[in-house]
Design an enzyme around this catalytic site. Structure first.
Site, mmCIF file in Angstrom:
data_model
loop_
_atom_site.group_PDB
_atom_site.id
_atom_site.type_symbol
_atom_site.label_atom_id
_atom_site.label_comp_id
_atom_site.label_asym_id
_atom_site.label_seq_id
_atom_site.Cartn_x
_atom_site.Cartn_y
_atom_site.Cartn_z
ATOM 1 N N ASN A 4 -6.150 -2.648 2.622
ATOM 2 C CA ASN A 4 -6.142 -4.101 2.779
ATOM 3 C C ASN A 4 -7.565 -4.613 2.918
ATOM 4 O OD1 ASN A 4 -3.357 -4.394 2.726
ATOM 5 N ND2 ASN A 4 -3.143 -4.347 4.939
ATOM 6 N N ARG B 289 0.834 -1.213 0.000
ATOM 7 C CA ARG B 289 0.000 0.000 0.000
ATOM 8 C C ARG B 289 0.861 1.251 0.000
ATOM 9 N NH1 ARG B 289 -3.411 -0.291 5.058
ATOM 10 N NH2 ARG B 289 -1.476 -1.198 5.784
#
Length: 93
Positions: free
Chosen positions: A40, A21
């Protein structure tokens, strides 16, 4: 090809717990002109939502698919839509 677009991509593979990320956000900021987030999911995937020019969204999508990412990407599924707005920059969620 520079019309505004919204890309939603689901990235599967070993993409959680490896900085995926963070690198996605860094890449979106490097491309420039993109807002959205990387998050996530409970099933092990990462969801990426990016809004901006269609060209820049395609650049981010290609990066997600290249394998030049942390971890291991086994596949990316995407959908395209019109931008909804409401994002202040590109976030990690």
């Amino acid at each position: 090809m520079n019309d505004a677009a919204r890309l939603t991509a689901w990235v599967r593979g070993r993409v959680q717990g490896v900085g995926f990320r963070w690198f996605t956000r860094a890449n979106a900021l490097e491309i420039g002109g993109l807002t959205g987030f990387a998050s996530n999911l409970d099933d092990g995937r990462v969801q990426v939502v990016a809004e901006g020019s269609r060209e820049n969204c395609h650049r981010l999508l290609e990066w997600l698919r290249t394998g030049d990412t942390p971890g291991r990407v086994d596949g990316v599924t995407e959908i395209w839509d019109t931008p909804r707005g409401g994002y202040d920059g590109f976030e990690i969620r």
